[in-house]
Write a protein that holds these residues in place. Structure first.
Motif, mmCIF file in Angstrom:
data_model
loop_
_atom_site.group_PDB
_atom_site.id
_atom_site.type_symbol
_atom_site.label_atom_id
_atom_site.label_comp_id
_atom_site.label_asym_id
_atom_site.label_seq_id
_atom_site.Cartn_x
_atom_site.Cartn_y
_atom_site.Cartn_z
ATOM 1 N N LEU A 146 36.773 47.696 48.023
ATOM 2 C CA LEU A 146 36.016 46.542 47.518
ATOM 3 C C LEU A 146 36.471 46.192 46.107
ATOM 4 N N LYS A 147 36.687 44.873 45.861
ATOM 5 C CA LYS A 147 36.935 44.391 44.495
ATOM 6 C C LYS A 147 35.805 43.415 44.172
ATOM 7 N N PRO A 148 34.753 43.911 43.458
ATOM 8 C CA PRO A 148 33.633 43.014 43.143
ATOM 9 C C PRO A 148 33.932 42.130 41.935
ATOM 10 N N SER A 149 32.982 41.233 41.610
ATOM 11 C CA SER A 149 33.224 40.253 40.531
ATOM 12 C C SER A 149 33.076 40.871 39.141
ATOM 13 N N GLY A 182 42.220 41.216 40.878
ATOM 14 C CA GLY A 182 42.037 40.551 42.174
ATOM 15 C C GLY A 182 43.377 40.121 42.755
ATOM 16 N N GLU A 183 44.206 39.547 41.903
ATOM 17 C CA GLU A 183 45.512 39.068 42.366
ATOM 18 C C GLU A 183 46.355 40.233 42.889
ATOM 19 N N ALA A 184 46.366 41.340 42.122
ATOM 20 C CA ALA A 184 47.143 42.516 42.565
ATOM 21 C C ALA A 184 46.558 43.078 43.868
ATOM 22 N N PHE A 185 45.245 43.017 43.961
ATOM 23 C CA PHE A 185 44.537 43.517 45.152
ATOM 24 C C PHE A 185 44.985 42.758 46.404
ATOM 25 N N THR A 186 45.185 41.438 46.258
ATOM 26 C CA THR A 186 45.554 40.634 47.436
ATOM 27 C C THR A 186 46.987 40.906 47.904
ATOM 28 N N LYS A 187 47.754 41.616 47.060
ATOM 29 C CA LYS A 187 49.136 41.922 47.468
ATOM 30 C C LYS A 187 49.206 43.223 48.279
ATOM 31 N N LEU A 194 38.821 40.205 53.535
ATOM 32 C CA LEU A 194 37.721 39.237 53.551
ATOM 33 C C LEU A 194 37.435 38.834 52.114
ATOM 34 N N TYR A 195 37.580 37.544 51.854
ATOM 35 C CA TYR A 195 37.394 37.025 50.508
ATOM 36 C C TYR A 195 36.198 36.075 50.478
ATOM 37 N N THR A 196 35.294 36.278 49.524
ATOM 38 C CA THR A 196 34.202 35.331 49.305
ATOM 39 C C THR A 196 34.321 34.796 47.889
ATOM 40 N N GLY A 197 34.370 33.490 47.736
ATOM 41 C CA GLY A 197 34.480 32.899 46.395
ATOM 42 C C GLY A 197 34.869 31.441 46.488
ATOM 43 N N SER A 198 35.499 30.952 45.435
ATOM 44 C CA SER A 198 35.781 29.515 45.355
ATOM 45 C C SER A 198 36.962 29.115 46.252
ATOM 46 N N THR A 199 36.990 27.835 46.589
ATOM 47 C CA THR A 199 38.071 27.315 47.437
ATOM 48 C C THR A 199 39.411 27.421 46.706
ATOM 49 N N ARG A 203 42.642 29.693 48.245
ATOM 50 C CA ARG A 203 44.016 29.287 48.599
ATOM 51 C C ARG A 203 45.034 30.322 48.113
ATOM 52 N N LEU A 204 44.791 30.837 46.880
ATOM 53 C CA LEU A 204 45.719 31.841 46.326
ATOM 54 C C LEU A 204 45.667 33.119 47.156
ATOM 55 N N VAL A 205 44.464 33.481 47.569
ATOM 56 C CA VAL A 205 44.284 34.695 48.367
ATOM 57 C C VAL A 205 45.025 34.567 49.696
ATOM 58 N N LEU A 218 38.129 33.752 55.003
ATOM 59 C CA LEU A 218 37.838 33.084 53.733
ATOM 60 C C LEU A 218 36.424 32.499 53.784
ATOM 61 N N GLU A 219 35.546 33.078 52.982
ATOM 62 C CA GLU A 219 34.165 32.582 52.881
ATOM 63 C C GLU A 219 34.084 31.789 51.590
ATOM 64 N N LEU A 220 34.259 30.467 51.673
ATOM 65 C CA LEU A 220 34.395 29.646 50.472
ATOM 66 C C LEU A 220 33.149 28.763 50.256
ATOM 67 N N GLY A 221 33.260 27.836 49.338
ATOM 68 C CA GLY A 221 32.092 27.012 49.008
ATOM 69 C C GLY A 221 32.286 25.569 49.403
ATOM 70 N N GLY A 222 31.690 24.670 48.646
ATOM 71 C CA GLY A 222 31.811 23.243 48.936
ATOM 72 C C GLY A 222 30.497 22.527 48.704
ATOM 73 N N LYS A 223 30.497 21.250 49.042
ATOM 74 C CA LYS A 223 29.313 20.437 48.816
ATOM 75 C C LYS A 223 28.513 20.299 50.106
ATOM 76 N N ILE A 349 28.294 21.779 42.931
ATOM 77 C CA ILE A 349 27.444 21.850 41.728
ATOM 78 C C ILE A 349 27.124 23.302 41.366
ATOM 79 N N PHE A 350 26.633 24.076 42.299
ATOM 80 C CA PHE A 350 26.392 25.508 42.079
ATOM 81 C C PHE A 350 25.461 25.759 40.897
ATOM 82 N N GLY A 351 24.359 25.012 40.871
ATOM 83 C CA GLY A 351 23.372 25.144 39.806
ATOM 84 C C GLY A 351 22.152 24.321 40.177
HETATM 85 P P1 NAD Z 1 35.788 33.130 42.233
HETATM 86 O O1 NAD Z 1 36.697 32.613 43.276
HETATM 87 O O2 NAD Z 1 35.974 32.739 40.836
HETATM 88 O O3 NAD Z 1 35.750 34.710 42.240
HETATM 89 C C1 NAD Z 1 35.461 35.478 43.400
HETATM 90 C C2 NAD Z 1 36.225 36.782 43.320
HETATM 91 O O4 NAD Z 1 37.617 36.505 43.306
HETATM 92 C C3 NAD Z 1 35.944 37.614 42.080
HETATM 93 O O5 NAD Z 1 35.843 38.973 42.464
HETATM 94 C C4 NAD Z 1 37.177 37.368 41.229
HETATM 95 O O6 NAD Z 1 37.479 38.424 40.354
HETATM 96 C C5 NAD Z 1 38.249 37.241 42.281
HETATM 97 N N1 NAD Z 1 39.438 36.519 41.854
HETATM 98 C C6 NAD Z 1 39.576 35.605 40.866
HETATM 99 N N2 NAD Z 1 40.840 35.161 40.805
HETATM 100 C C7 NAD Z 1 41.534 35.802 41.775
HETATM 101 C C8 NAD Z 1 42.876 35.747 42.249
HETATM 102 N N3 NAD Z 1 43.790 34.950 41.692
HETATM 103 N N4 NAD Z 1 43.221 36.515 43.296
HETATM 104 C C9 NAD Z 1 42.300 37.300 43.897
HETATM 105 N N5 NAD Z 1 41.019 37.409 43.504
HETATM 106 C C10 NAD Z 1 40.629 36.657 42.453
HETATM 107 O O7 NAD Z 1 34.370 32.665 42.797
HETATM 108 P P2 NAD Z 1 32.971 32.865 42.128
HETATM 109 O O8 NAD Z 1 32.824 31.940 40.974
HETATM 110 O O9 NAD Z 1 32.705 34.327 41.921
HETATM 111 O O10 NAD Z 1 32.010 32.383 43.312
HETATM 112 C C11 NAD Z 1 31.563 31.080 43.435
HETATM 113 C C12 NAD Z 1 32.167 30.391 44.634
HETATM 114 O O11 NAD Z 1 32.020 31.217 45.775
HETATM 115 C C13 NAD Z 1 31.460 29.104 44.983
HETATM 116 O O12 NAD Z 1 32.421 28.149 45.350
HETATM 117 C C14 NAD Z 1 30.607 29.472 46.182
HETATM 118 O O13 NAD Z 1 30.288 28.412 47.022
HETATM 119 C C15 NAD Z 1 31.458 30.481 46.858
HETATM 120 N N6 NAD Z 1 30.670 31.366 47.678
HETATM 121 C C16 NAD Z 1 30.846 31.340 49.028
HETATM 122 C C17 NAD Z 1 30.064 32.150 49.842
HETATM 123 C C18 NAD Z 1 30.225 32.174 51.316
HETATM 124 O O14 NAD Z 1 29.659 33.048 51.943
HETATM 125 N N7 NAD Z 1 30.967 31.255 51.910
HETATM 126 C C19 NAD Z 1 29.123 32.993 49.261
HETATM 127 C C20 NAD Z 1 28.984 32.988 47.893
HETATM 128 C C21 NAD Z 1 29.763 32.177 47.091
#
Ligand code: NAD
Length: 468
Positions: A146-149, A182-187, A194-199, A203-205, A218-223, A349-351
């Motif tokens: 696991l690589k948390p935030s 995170g970047e090194a982790f994806t290599k 499984l990645y959860t975070g921004s769109t 893409r980089l992941v 890819l569990e990403l976000g959006g409007k 928006i995320f707020g």
């Molecule tokens: P983020 O993409 O900034 O970060 C998420 C994780 O990615 C962190 O652990 C971060 O350290 C890592 N990371 C950052 N740069 C990286 C890279 N280049 N390579 C690999 N890993 C990297 O996202 P965030 O701000 O933590 O989360 C907010 C976003 O996540 C919003 O868009 C939200 O909608 C989305 N989100 C989606 C879900 C879902 O289940 N679909 C759930 C929660 C949040």
């Protein structure tokens, strides 16, 4: 300064090697051992419930303890129970029928653990969004890294310490660090990532994982839009919308992002949402159940969005409250008809800020939703089931709820995931088990099988069998 040094890279690679070796030693973790793993996740969640709430509060500045209990602690307890109850049936081979010309024989699908899974989690629900994929990977019989935030360091440290109580690093390990880590982790050549975070980062992941042909979820976000039709009472819609939007101060991937309502309903709806928010948080500034914004950057980003909309002529409605002092809190806010080209309408928006806009009928609402990227969730409010179905048929989104907000997330049997720019793949319940297992197709032939008769030189028997 980069958060990555050669020692961390070495550690990542040695943990990966240890996990790969452990997986090779035990390719088919037994049902009994997987139950132990699931029980360990449930026990850790229960044992550390207070510490989880403390860590979230420390990371956000203010994080509702009630919401941490509901969305992180109780959620995980329920998910673990569900997985425990169904694991046996998920692990069974799935028989399929054998066509007559291939009989006799047996055909079936075995669900086999993929191997070592990598999980990258975000900050907004820092416990649940790490532990829920871990639960799925363990149920599947995988090893997990696991690589948390880095934005929620208290929770990341806590999860690392918690997991070490029950799991050897060759089974479950936590790698701390920011984007560079995170970047090194994806290599790392994981067997699944499984990645959860921004769109943007998603893409980089995906690109990094493609180098190793590592399958990715890819569990990403959006409007995530809300469409309200003529039949629905704004006062009624305001109740679940206020809950869904201001829970965790809107820092939720499936929070309603903007609302499209009939023209004559936008103002009553905006006012009903603010009244409901005032009722939920009589003084949001000092209310411990009204969460703060996670970082200065996000706080400034959200305030700038509101100011841009104000400057563009939009009307801003806000709940009343005292002074939040140094807490990064933003009042529950509704923005009436912000310009389409404003950041509020262009970015996630995320707020705690909700644009409410007029639509000119359902077709208009549907086409405006379709003009944007495919969202993670879509909410439609209508008393008419046909209308709701029409909206579902006219749009594409990861998930959807009719006449409510976010509830689909908590139905463990519903696969949770995005589509298009909101991601691909899914987890939760059986979908999570399937994500971390490989569907291996097996045909078992008896020692003597008639297929032996099909071989050159092709004769009459062949002509009979191969005819269409
Ligand atoms: P983020 O993409 O900034 O970060 C998420 C994780 O990615 C962190 O652990 C971060 O350290 C890592 N990371 C950052 N740069 C990286 C890279 N280049 N390579 C690999 N890993 C990297 O996202 P965030 O701000 O933590 O989360 C907010 C976003 O996540 C919003 O868009 C939200 O909608 C989305 N989100 C989606 C879900 C879902 O289940 N679909 C759930 C929660 C949040």
């Amino acid at each position: 300064m980069s958060d990555l040094d050669s020692k961390q890279i070495e550690r990542m690679s040695s943990v990966f090697k240890a996990q790969t070796a452990a997986f090779e030693d035990e390719r088919h973790r037994s049902y009994k051992d997987r139950l132990r793993d699931i029980d360990a996740i449930a026990a850790l969640t229960k044992r550390h419930a207070d510490a989880i709430k403390d860590a979230a509060a420390a990371d956000f500045g203010v994080r509702s303890r009630n919401e941490t209990q509901l969305t992180e602690v109780a959620y995980m307890a329920t998910a673990a129970k569900h997985t425990r109850r169904h694991l046996w049936s998920w692990m069974q081979k799935e028989k399929v029928s054998v066509p007559g010309n291939l009989s006799p024989g047996k055909a079936y699908v075995r669900r086999e653990p993929k191997g070592v899974a990598g999980i990258i989690s975000p900050w907004n629900y820092p416990f649940q969004l790490a532990f829920s994929p871990i639960l799925a990977a363990l149920a599947a019989g995988c090893r997990v890294m696991l690589k948390p935030s880095e934005l929620t360091p208290n929770m990341s440290d806590l999860m690392k310490a918690m997991l070490a109580e029950e799991f050897d690093e060759s089974h479950v390990a936590v790698i701390l660090g920011g984007p560079a880590v995170g970047e090194a982790f994806t290599k790392i050549p994981f067997d699944h990532l499984l990645y959860t975070g921004s769109t943007h980062v998603g893409r980089l992941v995906a690109k990094a994982a493609a180098e190793n042909l590592t399958p990715v979820t890819l569990e990403l976000g959006g409007k995530s839009p809300v469409i309200i039709d003529d039949s629905y009472d704004p006062e009624q819609a305001a109740i679940p919308l206020t809950f869904g939007k201001f829970m965790n101060a809107g820092q939720t991937c499936i929070a309603p992002d903007y609302v499209l309502a009939p023209g004559d309903k936008t103002r009553p709806l905006a006012e009903a949402i603010i009244a409901r928010a005032q009722h939920s948080y009589p003084d949001w500034a000092s209310d411990e159940d009204y969460t703060a914004i996670v970082s200065d950057r996000h706080y400034e980003r959200l305030n700038a969005m509101i100011e841009e909309a104000r400057a563009g002529g939009a009307e801003i409605l806000q709940a009343e409250g005292g002074d939040p002092g140094n807490a990064r809190k933003i009042a529950p806010t509704v923005v009436l008809n912000p310009p389409e080209d404003s950041k509020l309408m262009q970015e996630e928006i995320f707020g705690p800020v909700l644009p409410v806009l007029s639509h000119n009928g359902l077709d208009d609402a549907v086409s405006r939703v379709n003009a944007k990227d495919r969202p993670l969730a879509l909410y439609v409010y209508s008393k008419n089931r046909k209308t709701a179905r029409k909206v579902l048929e006219g749009t594409i989104s990861g998930g959807a709820v009719v006449n409510n907000t976010m509830l689909h997330y908590s139905v463990e049997d519903l696969p949770f995931g995005g589509v298009g720019a909101s991601g691909y793949g899914a987890y939760h319940g059986k979908a999570g088990f399937e994500t971390f297992t490989h569907a291996r197709s097996v045909f078992e032939a008896p020692v003597w099988h008639p297929s032996r008769l099909i071989a050159p030189p092709y004769g009459k028997l062949f002509q009979m069998i191969a005819k269409n």
